[in-house]
Design a protein around this motif. Sequence first.
Motif, PDB file in Angstrom:
ATOM      1  N   ALA A 135      66.853  46.964  45.672  1.00 31.49           N
ATOM      2  CA  ALA A 135      66.541  45.698  46.041  1.00 31.49           C
ATOM      3  C   ALA A 135      67.266  45.466  44.285  1.00 31.49           C
ATOM      4  N   LEU A 136      67.798  43.456  44.253  1.00 31.33           N
ATOM      5  CA  LEU A 136      68.284  43.463  43.100  1.00 31.33           C
ATOM      6  C   LEU A 136      68.107  43.144  42.239  1.00 31.33           C
ATOM      7  N   ALA A 137      67.827  41.431  42.501  1.00 29.94           N
ATOM      8  CA  ALA A 137      66.473  39.851  42.250  1.00 29.94           C
ATOM      9  C   ALA A 137      65.166  40.656  42.741  1.00 29.94           C
ATOM     10  N   SER A 138      65.926  39.923  44.185  1.00 30.20           N
ATOM     11  CA  SER A 138      64.128  40.277  44.569  1.00 30.20           C
ATOM     12  C   SER A 138      63.642  41.052  45.065  1.00 30.20           C
ATOM     13  N   LYS A 198      61.569  50.412  57.344  1.00 26.82           N
ATOM     14  CA  LYS A 198      62.499  50.340  56.537  1.00 26.82           C
ATOM     15  C   LYS A 198      63.866  50.400  56.813  1.00 26.82           C
ATOM     16  N   ASP A 199      64.640  50.360  58.093  1.00 24.67           N
ATOM     17  CA  ASP A 199      65.657  50.446  58.747  1.00 24.67           C
ATOM     18  C   ASP A 199      67.055  49.219  57.392  1.00 24.67           C
ATOM     19  N   TRP A 200      66.245  47.469  57.761  1.00 31.92           N
ATOM     20  CA  TRP A 200      66.480  47.020  57.457  1.00 31.92           C
ATOM     21  C   TRP A 200      67.538  46.804  55.710  1.00 31.92           C
ATOM     22  N   VAL A 235      72.173  43.901  52.051  1.00 31.02           N
ATOM     23  CA  VAL A 235      72.731  42.966  51.644  1.00 31.02           C
ATOM     24  C   VAL A 235      71.369  41.707  52.716  1.00 31.02           C
ATOM     25  N   VAL A 236      70.805  42.199  52.902  1.00 36.78           N
ATOM     26  CA  VAL A 236      69.124  41.463  53.318  1.00 36.78           C
ATOM     27  C   VAL A 236      68.369  41.073  52.254  1.00 36.78           C
ATOM     28  N   THR A 237      68.497  42.139  50.905  1.00 35.39           N
ATOM     29  CA  THR A 237      68.053  41.898  50.091  1.00 35.39           C
ATOM     30  C   THR A 237      68.226  40.421  49.577  1.00 35.39           C
ATOM     31  N   GLU A 238      69.711  40.325  49.274  1.00 40.45           N
ATOM     32  CA  GLU A 238      70.685  38.984  48.820  1.00 40.45           C
ATOM     33  C   GLU A 238      70.468  38.127  49.336  1.00 40.45           C
ATOM     34  N   THR A 246      74.925  44.226  59.929  1.00 43.77           N
ATOM     35  CA  THR A 246      74.965  43.341  58.437  1.00 43.77           C
ATOM     36  C   THR A 246      75.547  41.848  59.020  1.00 43.77           C
ATOM     37  N   ASN A 247      76.748  42.363  59.510  1.00 43.15           N
ATOM     38  CA  ASN A 247      77.738  40.993  59.568  1.00 43.15           C
ATOM     39  C   ASN A 247      76.911  39.344  60.443  1.00 43.15           C
ATOM     40  N   SER A 248      76.471  40.305  61.200  1.00 45.38           N
ATOM     41  CA  SER A 248      75.559  39.011  61.922  1.00 45.38           C
ATOM     42  C   SER A 248      74.422  38.673  61.551  1.00 45.38           C
ATOM     43  N   LEU A 249      73.936  39.109  60.761  1.00 49.09           N
ATOM     44  CA  LEU A 249      72.614  38.794  60.004  1.00 49.09           C
ATOM     45  C   LEU A 249      73.341  37.491  59.081  1.00 49.09           C
TER      46      LEU A 249
END
Length: 261
Positions: free
Chosen positions: A7-10, A57-59, A65-68, A244-247
């Motif tokens: 995770a980053l800030a999330s 855990k896949d995503w 990028v999901v955490t961002e 990843t792009n689609s999300l």
Amino acid sequence: LVSPTLALASKVDTLMVQSKSMNKSIANVIITPESYSSQKEPFDVLYLLHGAYGNHKDWITKAQVVTELADQYNIIIVCPDGGFNSWYFDSPIQPEQRYETYISKELISAIDKKYKTNPNKNARAITGLSMGGHGAFYLSFKHQDVWGAAGSMSGGLDIRPFPNNWSMSERLGTYAEHKENWENNTVTNMVHLLDGVNLSLIFDCGVDDFFYGANKKFHEKLLERNIPHDYTERPGKHNWEYWTNSLKYQMIFFAGFFKSD
């Protein structure tokens, strides 16, 4: 717990939820935005489903990028474990496979109880990739009181052409002997449940994807029925680079939906 280095800030946590319908405890990744502890207002929630042979855990491991995105759009993201190729329905022949009940009732209830969520359907969306794209539409079409918006990325929107793939015959019986199970549980045959008002829809597929034809036909079916929806086809295959792009595009759509409430 999931390693915080992902995770980053999330913040990334694993929440175990007891499923009464399946008599087992199920793991779910929960991503809360940086503002979670300080913000008093409740949060919108996106449920994000994995594909066949995947898990909760896949995503976060394959599309970090999901955490961002949780931070960028200030939402909670829930990644449930959909079991081994469950296709997210309650199996008509395997009583122990009840992932529709689990996600639409048990998981929703657990998340709204534990986290600062807005429990209104207009603050709740669902999407997913491949099997999870089919699952997101399947669950939201059948439970329009639970989700206000739904998406699909490279979704298997018509399962009938694949009678021998992804353990589906174990969940539904063989197509030859249990044709009605396949017809009743393929999303392409569930368009009659839509009224064009209760559910905001977005879906896309890569033109080099084996599910491309089914997505294009689904788009045409919605056009015939005058069901508003957002549909995109772009270069891409059935892979994580595409999803990843689609999300990122779908998040813009969901953020607009949440804001309009």
